[in-house]
Scaffold this motif. Sequence first.
Motif, PDB file in Angstrom:
ATOM      1  N   ARG A  42      80.715 -55.158 123.836  1.00 46.38           N
ATOM      2  CA  ARG A  42      81.056 -56.266 122.944  1.00 46.38           C
ATOM      3  C   ARG A  42      82.294 -55.870 122.134  1.00 46.38           C
ATOM      4  N   LEU A  43      83.286 -56.719 122.168  1.00 44.25           N
ATOM      5  CA  LEU A  43      84.539 -56.415 121.475  1.00 44.25           C
ATOM      6  C   LEU A  43      84.576 -57.129 120.139  1.00 44.25           C
ATOM      7  N   HIS A  74      85.943 -48.252 120.509  1.00 43.44           N
ATOM      8  CA  HIS A  74      85.693 -47.990 121.912  1.00 43.44           C
ATOM      9  C   HIS A  74      85.302 -49.295 122.587  1.00 43.44           C
ATOM     10  N   GLY A  75      85.563 -49.381 123.876  1.00 48.19           N
ATOM     11  CA  GLY A  75      85.035 -50.498 124.615  1.00 48.19           C
ATOM     12  C   GLY A  75      85.994 -51.463 125.267  1.00 48.19           C
ATOM     13  N   THR A  91      88.074 -54.468 129.957  1.00 46.55           N
ATOM     14  CA  THR A  91      88.655 -55.787 129.710  1.00 46.55           C
ATOM     15  C   THR A  91      90.170 -55.747 129.874  1.00 46.55           C
ATOM     16  N   ILE A  92      90.796 -54.701 129.376  1.00 47.83           N
ATOM     17  CA  ILE A  92      92.247 -54.550 129.491  1.00 47.83           C
ATOM     18  C   ILE A  92      92.643 -54.358 130.955  1.00 47.83           C
ATOM     19  N   VAL A  93      91.934 -53.481 131.664  1.00 45.71           N
ATOM     20  CA  VAL A  93      92.250 -53.237 133.081  1.00 45.71           C
ATOM     21  C   VAL A  93      92.107 -54.520 133.885  1.00 45.71           C
TER      22      VAL A  93
END
Length: 67
Positions: free
Chosen positions: A14-15, A21-22, A26-28
């Motif tokens: 969960r962002l 962290h985490g 999602t970025i990739v």
Amino acid sequence: MPTDHGPGRPRHLRLDTGALHGPGLTIVEALSHGSGVVPLPDHPGKTVWARWRLPPEATRTTSRPSA
């Protein structure tokens, strides 16, 4: 490609604005044209991979000046 020996699969966390962290997966996924996870064959762990399409000008070979 990052590899680790943990038994679990990568998961989206969960962002929120304060998260330290985490956001990695999602970025990739936002920037790549494909990604996945390959389990290590002989022991616990996995390798995470991603690929990007290069623009045509990036795939052309260029001559280097001779030394």
